[in-house]
Structures are given as C-alpha cells and as structure tokens.
Scaffold this motif. Structure first.
Motif, PDB file in Angstrom:
ATOM      1  N   SER A  28       0.867  -1.184   0.000  1.00  0.00           N
ATOM      2  CA  SER A  28       0.000   0.000   0.000  1.00  0.00           C
ATOM      3  C   SER A  28       0.898   1.226   0.000  1.00  0.00           C
ATOM      4  O   SER A  28       1.784   1.348   0.857  1.00  0.00           O
ATOM      5  CB  SER A  28      -0.889  -0.004   1.237  1.00  0.00           C
ATOM      6  N   ASP A  88      -0.660   4.369  -0.550  1.00  0.00           N
ATOM      7  CA  ASP A  88      -1.563   5.485  -0.243  1.00  0.00           C
ATOM      8  C   ASP A  88      -1.920   5.449   1.242  1.00  0.00           C
ATOM      9  O   ASP A  88      -1.332   6.162   2.033  1.00  0.00           O
ATOM     10  CB  ASP A  88      -2.835   5.387  -1.098  1.00  0.00           C
ATOM     11  N   ASP A  89      -2.871   4.573   1.560  1.00  0.00           N
ATOM     12  CA  ASP A  89      -3.295   4.450   2.952  1.00  0.00           C
ATOM     13  C   ASP A  89      -2.214   3.724   3.760  1.00  0.00           C
ATOM     14  O   ASP A  89      -1.384   3.007   3.192  1.00  0.00           O
ATOM     15  CB  ASP A  89      -4.609   3.654   3.023  1.00  0.00           C
ATOM     16  N   CYS A  90      -2.269   3.908   5.085  1.00  0.00           N
ATOM     17  CA  CYS A  90      -1.266   3.280   5.956  1.00  0.00           C
ATOM     18  C   CYS A  90      -1.353   1.750   5.823  1.00  0.00           C
ATOM     19  O   CYS A  90      -2.437   1.165   5.961  1.00  0.00           O
ATOM     20  CB  CYS A  90      -1.485   3.687   7.412  1.00  0.00           C
ATOM     21  N   CYS A  97      -2.346   0.376   9.725  1.00  0.00           N
ATOM     22  CA  CYS A  97      -3.635   0.620  10.390  1.00  0.00           C
ATOM     23  C   CYS A  97      -4.723   1.044   9.412  1.00  0.00           C
ATOM     24  O   CYS A  97      -5.889   1.152   9.791  1.00  0.00           O
ATOM     25  CB  CYS A  97      -3.472   1.676  11.485  1.00  0.00           C
ATOM     26  N   GLY A  98      -4.358   1.308   8.148  1.00  0.00           N
ATOM     27  CA  GLY A  98      -5.356   1.668   7.146  1.00  0.00           C
ATOM     28  C   GLY A  98      -5.749   3.131   7.163  1.00  0.00           C
ATOM     29  O   GLY A  98      -6.681   3.537   6.445  1.00  0.00           O
ATOM     30  N   ALA A  99      -5.087   3.952   7.978  1.00  0.00           N
ATOM     31  CA  ALA A  99      -5.410   5.394   8.028  1.00  0.00           C
ATOM     32  C   ALA A  99      -5.254   5.993   6.630  1.00  0.00           C
ATOM     33  O   ALA A  99      -4.250   5.729   5.956  1.00  0.00           O
ATOM     34  CB  ALA A  99      -4.485   6.093   9.005  1.00  0.00           C
ATOM     35  N   PRO A 100      -6.253   6.790   6.172  1.00  0.00           N
ATOM     36  CA  PRO A 100      -6.180   7.338   4.814  1.00  0.00           C
ATOM     37  C   PRO A 100      -4.906   8.159   4.602  1.00  0.00           C
ATOM     38  O   PRO A 100      -4.486   8.908   5.481  1.00  0.00           O
ATOM     39  CB  PRO A 100      -7.432   8.221   4.715  1.00  0.00           C
ATOM     40  N   GLY A 101      -4.313   7.971   3.429  1.00  0.00           N
ATOM     41  CA  GLY A 101      -3.046   8.655   3.099  1.00  0.00           C
ATOM     42  C   GLY A 101      -3.284   9.895   2.285  1.00  0.00           C
ATOM     43  O   GLY A 101      -4.414  10.378   2.211  1.00  0.00           O
ATOM     44  N   PRO A 102      -2.282  10.450   1.656  1.00  0.00           N
ATOM     45  CA  PRO A 102      -0.928   9.890   1.589  1.00  0.00           C
ATOM     46  C   PRO A 102      -0.098  10.104   2.856  1.00  0.00           C
ATOM     47  O   PRO A 102      -0.370  11.029   3.611  1.00  0.00           O
ATOM     48  CB  PRO A 102      -0.307  10.659   0.412  1.00  0.00           C
ATOM     49  N   HIS A 103       0.894   9.208   3.040  1.00  0.00           N
ATOM     50  CA  HIS A 103       1.769   9.293   4.213  1.00  0.00           C
ATOM     51  C   HIS A 103       3.217   9.477   3.777  1.00  0.00           C
ATOM     52  O   HIS A 103       3.574   9.149   2.643  1.00  0.00           O
ATOM     53  CB  HIS A 103       1.636   8.028   5.057  1.00  0.00           C
ATOM     54  N   CYS A 121       1.553   5.591   8.418  1.00  0.00           N
ATOM     55  CA  CYS A 121       1.198   6.887   9.007  1.00  0.00           C
ATOM     56  C   CYS A 121       2.206   7.234  10.116  1.00  0.00           C
ATOM     57  O   CYS A 121       2.944   6.355  10.570  1.00  0.00           O
ATOM     58  CB  CYS A 121      -0.227   6.813   9.563  1.00  0.00           C
TER      59      CYS A 121
END
Lengths: 236, 198
Positions: A141, A143-145, A148-154, A166
């Motif tokens: 991935s 884009d998202d983390c 934990c799936g936290a919305p990205g970008p990171h 993240c």
C-alpha cells in the motif's frame, strides 16, 4: 521458459511456468547439440507448447512448438535482459507452491512488453514485481497506511510493514517517502504508464530501491539477478 | 553399497560432471577387475595435470606454461582476437583450421539468474588487451544461446567506444541437414545472416 540448467553431456533441465499446471521441471534430451531440432525453442523467455512424458521426479520433453519468442529481442538490449532475468527468477520463486493463471499471464505480458520495448525496462521490471507480489498475496500500500489503514498519503515507507505508514505506525528513523516517488510507486502498481514514464531518473532510482527491498523482504532469500540489475544501473 | 575403499572410489567418480552412480560403479569395477590396466600411470597423470596446468596469463586458456602455445606462436595473427566462453571452445575452433588469430577465454557467460555478472568474467583483462592499438578486430564467439547472446550484447556495448571492428559468428543451418527440419528460430537467423552471391 524460466531457466535452464546443464545436465550431463548434451541435455538440459528446463524450468517452465505453465498456464494450468504451475511450475514444471523437465529434461530436454540432446538440446545442447547443434543438431537439436527444438533446442532453440527451450530457451528462457520463450513461450512454447510442449508435450511431456511424465517421469518419477522429472518429466521428459518430447515435443516443443513455439508460440512466441521474446528472447532474441530481449537479449539485444542488456538492461531488458537483466530486467527479464529478475522477472523469471521472481516467477520461479513465487510459483514454488501453487499454480496461478494470473501469474502466468502477467509474466508473459511483461516479457512481451520488454521485447517490444513498450516501456523503459526498469519501470517494466518494477511494475511486474509489485504486481506479481500483489497476486501472491503481498500487495503493498503506497496510499493508505499499510498497518492501520489510516487514509493517506503518508510520508514514511517501511517495507517490512507493507509500504507507506502513518506517523503513528512509523517506527523511529523510518525512511521518508517523497511525493514523486510515492506517485510513481502507485502508478507502477496500477500500470498507469503515462504517469510512470513522466517521472525522472532520480525518482525512478528511489522507487526501484524500495521495490527491490520490498521484493527481497517477501521472498525470504534475495533475488540473485537483482544485484546485477543494480550494478547495471550504475554502469555508464 | 560396497565395503570400504571400493565405495569411496565410486563416490569420488560420482562427484565428476556427467558421471552418475551407475557409471561411477562401472568405472570403479573396471579399475578393480581389469588385470592389465596401468592404474599408476592414470593416477600420476591426474596428479600431474592438477599440479602443472594453469591458465594462460594473456588469454585465460589452459596451459602448461605461463602463456599458452597459441599466445606464444609468432605465426598467429595478433590483430584479431576471438572471444570465447570456455577453453573447450578454443579447441572446437582450432579444429576448423579457419582461424589464425588469438583467443580470449571469458570463463563463462553473463547469467544474472545464476548470479554471474560481467565482473565475474574475464572482461577487464580483455579490455586491457584491447588498449593495445594493434588489435583491429574482435570476433565474439560466445555460445548461440540466450546467455551467450546477452554476453555478446554487453561486450558490443563496451567495445563501441574503441575503434575496433566487432563481429559475431554467423548462426544458421547446419551443414548436411534438410531445410524442412530446421526450427523457426535457426531458420530465421539464417535468413537474417544470408550472404549475397551476386
């Protein structure tokens, strides 16, 4: 055809990836002799229709007809050759346990793309690696983390955690993922060639390093061919 | 399984390339059972070969001296160098009696999947030989398989910076064969490399 090994005086062990039966290892008798009628069809990067005689440990190839030959075009460009070597070694390693039609089609498509020089060979190689690993269940991935799936970008990337992470999940000292490299990695994963080809050499080199580290992490043992790609990258 | 040294002998033969357990057993029993076999001469010869054979410091071919007989021969044309993968390729080309130049043995071919890259071959010594302006042509005689072709591609790219003619051995139809039995790759190469008669 993935790879070949010399056997005895004039034979070869051929490792193939088949559409329906996964990876097959078979003996091709007499193919190293110049009089062999199907030796040239059993070279790496060829797509062939083979007839096999089933054996106890290894099958024996009794006939081979070529469906597509990408070898000649690929070896005419050294960087394409090293990229194709990485692809077939990856396919060999990923196909150890089970067969997958998607892996077969992805490899054939990637070799065809290299032979036709449709895209720069380093981009074709990295895109293949990301997509082959995704098919094998190790989709990164960017884009998202990845944790934990936290919305990205990171802004950080940790290959051991599966890609971009993240700030809460990033371990101290995690490498930074700049916007250009992230954009290229996403484009390679999706096969967005317009965006991928718009990148510059520095961004491609950084993305290539991340893809290489990600691949080696998931394949347990590093790819032998990868080190020759990296030295090739530095050759003027 | 046999007792003691007979099994040891079979095991040693089995380690040689191209010799499986059955062949190893046959050779071992030939040595044990044949009355007039001069085993001492064979043993001495094996030891002598290991001690005396080295690689020519110029071309990398096997030799009993610092330089091989071909590199020492003043009648050979030193302006042409034929690049081959192994010493046995030198012997194959010498049998043709067509080539009177010198050789350079690379010691293999580039095969990234086997972990063999350009640095593992004798490419740097070749470039040092070519720094001498007397060489006018390099013939790339690597095997006509994928690794051999890739090695030729790599060398061609390296040699473009030098003002030397670079040629590759022709590929095509074997002498004495029927055209209809040629595979499409070989026949395609024969068309690409066809020669003009008139």
């Amino acid at each position: 055809m993935l790879r070949t090994h010399k056997l005895g005086e004039a034979d070869r062990i051929i490792t193939m990836l088949s559409r329906r039966h996964g990876k097959i290892r078979a003996v091709a008798k007499g193919v190293r002799r110049t009089s062999s009628r199907f030796g040239s069809r059993l070279e790496p990067f060829m797509v062939v229709d083979v007839q096999l005689y089933e054996g106890r440990s290894l099958d024996t190839i009794t006939q081979a007809e070529s469906l597509a030959g990408y070898g000649a075009a690929i070896v005419a460009d050294y960087s394409a050759y090293t990229a194709a070597s990485v692809m077939v070694e990856t396919a060999d390693r990923l196909s150890e346990a089970e067969s997958s039609v998607q892996q077969y089609l992805l490899l054939v498509g990637a070799l065809r793309s290299l032979a036709r020089a449709e895209h720069p060979s380093d981009l074709a190689r990295d895109s293949y690696l990301l997509r082959a690993l995704s098919l094998a269940g190790w989709a990164p991935s960017f884009d998202d983390c990845a944790r934990c799936g936290a919305p990205g970008p990171h802004d950080h990337v940790v290959v051991q955690l599966g890609g971009a992470v993240c700030p809460d999940c990033a371990p101290p000292g995690s490498p930074v993922l700049d916007a250009g490299t992230r954009e290229l990695l996403v484009a390679l994963l999706r096969g967005d060639w317009d965006r991928a080809e718009a990148s510059d050499d520095r961004v491609r080199s950084r993305a290539g390093g991340i893809v290489s580290a990600y691949t080696n992490w998931h394949l347990d043992r590093g790819l032998r061919s990868m080190s020759h790609v990296e030295s090739e990258r530095t050759t003027p | 399984m046999y007792e003691g040294i007979v099994q040891d002998l079979i095991d040693e033969f089995s380690r040689l390339p191209g010799i499986g357990p059955k062949s190893a057993q046959r050779i071992a029993f030939h040595i044990v059972q044949t009355e007039n076999l001069d085993v001492t001469r064979l043993a001495e010869l094996l030891a002598t070969v290991r001690e005396n054979i080295k690689f020519c410091r110029i071309c990398g071919n096997v030799s009993e001296q610092e330089t091989c007989g071909i590199c020492r021969d003043p009648r050979r044309d030193s302006t042409i160098i034929c690049v081959v993968e192994e010493s046995k390729d030198v012997a194959a080309i010498e049998r043709t009696r067509e080539f009177r130049g010198l050789y350079h043995v690379l010691g293999g071919a580039i095969s990234p999947i086997d972990g063999i890259g350009p640095d593992d071959l004798s490419i740097q010594p070749l470039m040092q030989r070519l720094a001498d302006a007397s060489v006018t042509e390099v013939i790339l005689a690597t095997d006509p398989n994928l690794e051999g072709e890739a090695t030729a591609t790599y060398l061609t790219r390296l040699l473009t910076t030098l003002e030397i003619r670079v040629s590759r051995l022709a590929s095509g139809l074997p002498v004495g064969g029927d055209l209809e039995y040629a595979d499409e790759v070989t026949l395609g190469r024969a068309f690409e490399g066809r020669t003009t008669l008139r």
